[in-house]
Motif scaffolding. Structure first.
Motif, short mmCIF file in Angstrom:
data_model
loop_
_atom_site.label_atom_id
_atom_site.label_comp_id
_atom_site.label_asym_id
_atom_site.label_seq_id
_atom_site.Cartn_x
_atom_site.Cartn_y
_atom_site.Cartn_z
N VAL A 141 0.83 -1.20 0.00
CA VAL A 141 0.00 0.00 0.00
C VAL A 141 0.87 1.25 0.00
N ASN A 142 1.96 1.23 0.78
CA ASN A 142 2.85 2.40 0.84
C ASN A 142 3.63 2.58 -0.45
N TRP A 143 4.09 1.48 -1.04
CA TRP A 143 4.92 1.57 -2.24
C TRP A 143 4.10 1.77 -3.52
N LEU A 144 2.99 1.06 -3.63
CA LEU A 144 2.25 1.03 -4.88
C LEU A 144 0.95 1.84 -4.83
N SER A 145 0.16 1.69 -3.79
CA SER A 145 -1.16 2.31 -3.56
C SER A 145 -2.13 1.20 -3.21
N SER A 146 -3.21 1.58 -2.57
CA SER A 146 -4.21 0.60 -2.16
C SER A 146 -4.89 -0.02 -3.38
N VAL A 147 -5.10 0.75 -4.43
CA VAL A 147 -5.76 0.23 -5.63
C VAL A 147 -4.91 -0.84 -6.29
N THR A 148 -3.62 -0.56 -6.48
CA THR A 148 -2.72 -1.54 -7.09
C THR A 148 -2.60 -2.78 -6.22
#
Length: 408
Positions: A141-148
């Motif tokens: 979530v921190n690196w990519l995003s919650s959607v990814t």
């Protein structure tokens, strides 16, 4: 388990990013709790007739699809809050199909004498994956995003479902007379009208409670589990508040306590995989009393190492109360009745959770977080003693049954 943890973090985080708050997360809790409590009762008759690993594959496949639909709606700028509630309901509904099917599937994969060891091993493995899943979800979530992260979760669900199709469960052996009776029953069922079929299906749905009542030990365990869940509700709902108000801690402190829960559960799983338990009901009651004692400490001590130790004990108890019920169902209940009795037991054990979720917050504001958590512990201790004294149990335990089957 890995996909579930990815989903739980990314799903809620995206809900908060989309404008949801405390009320939205509370509603999400309720809509996910309802299928977990009730839907298993309605699908258990179907599970008794079908291939369990195929049902589990379908559950994973639907959850994989849900994890793709939410990001797709996000990219097209159509993501209302109500869609999270619908998706959460479907996710929970799939879990209510998956869990009773997995309980009934395990004894078809391992020998009867290895059921306890298999359950204990799975409990330990689940705790390891739980820790990895929570940490991995946070990183993604921190690196990519919650959607990814939700897209990645969809792929993990799909892998889980495909692996299930490679399982080759042993067929449930049944004598020839029973097969002829089943054929006659099937022919008679085909002659029923639609309303008669509905009544027949409802009878099958409710049969889980009848079966549960016949197995005195499993029934007593689930009655006590009802009070265990009710007593644990303040701890589960208010732990973060307890950290900030009573311990003056931060997110790191909360992670430490949750990690202690997982470590305790892992250690108990290892212990149970090495030991042969002869009296599962006694283990269940003793574990519940230990949990109650650990919860009462929250009122009398705010030393961090004491609370960490209590959390480790609570985590150990979590495994110690789950394994006995699974082993008893898988070794003393006929295979075709296992999904029904598991679903009925789950409905009974979780029946008080909505009430607990509604009252713990106001009570904590009125009397203090530590006091309400400790009251949950007192409730667990008192009901444990009453259940042990007044509820009858079966004379033949899973260990006795295993011994008889081995000697024969």
């Amino acid at each position: 388990m890995l996909a579930d943890n990815f989903a739980s973090i990314s799903f809620v985080w995206l809900l908060l990013e989309s404008g949801g708050g405390a009320v939205a997360t509370s509603i999400l809790f309720f809509v996910t709790l309802i299928p977990e409590m009730l839907l298993g009762l309605f699908v258990s008759p179907l599970l008794a007739r079908g291939r369990l690993n195929v049902w589990m594959f379908g559950s994973d496949a639907v959850r994989a699809l849900i994890m793709l639909v939410i990001p797709l709606c996000y990219y097209y700028d159509f993501l209302p809050i109500w869609l999270f509630f619908v998706a959460g309901f479907i996710q929970s509904a799939c879990g209510s199909v998956y869990n009773p099917a997995s309980v009934a599937l395990l004894p078809r994969l391992v020998e009867r004498s290895h059921v306890q060891k298999a359950n204990a091993f799975m409990a330990s493995a689940n705790q390891v994956v739980f820790l990895v899943g929570l940490a991995g979800a946070g990183v993604l979530v921190n690196w990519l995003s919650s959607v990814t992260t939700m897209v990645v979760t969809s792929g993990v669900f799909l892998i889980s479902g495909l692996l299930l199709l490679f399982l080759r469960p042993n067929k449930v052996e049944a004598p020839t007379p029973t097969e002829s009776v089943e054929q006659i029953e099937q022919e008679e069922e085909e002659k029923l009208t639609f309303s008669e079929k509905i009544k027949s299906y409802w009878k099958e749905v409710l049969s889980g409670f009848t079966i549960l009542r016949k197995h005195k030990t499993i029934f007593a365990i689930n009655v006590y589990a009802t009070f265990l869940n009710f007593g644990m509700a303040p701890f589960l709902a208010l732990l973060a508040v307890y950290v900030t108000e009573e311990l003056q801690g931060d997110a790191g402190t909360l992670s430490l306590l949750r990690g202690s829960l997982m470590v305790g559960a892992l250690l108990m799983g290892i212990v149970l995989s090495k030991l042969k338990i002869k009296r599962y009901f006694a283990l269940f009651i003793f574990a519940g009393l230990c949990q109650g004692l650990a919860l009462t400490v929250f009122e009398f001590s705010s030393l961090i190492w004491v609370i960490v130790l209590c959390c480790a004990i609570i985590g150990m108890v979590e495994t110690a109360v789950n394994v006995p019920e699974m082993v008893l169902i898988q070794t003393t209940v006929p295979p075709n009745e296992q999904p029904a009795i598991y679903a009925a037991g789950t409905a009974l054990a979780t029946s008080c959770l909505p009430i607990a979720a509604l009252i713990v917050g106001p009570l904590a504001e009125a009397y203090g977080v530590g006091t309400i958590i400790a009251c949950g512990g007192v409730l667990i201790i008192g009901t444990g003693i009453l259940v042990r004294l007044f509820l009858p149990v079966d004379k033949t335990t899973a260990a006795d049954a295993n011994g008889q089957s081995t000697s024969s």
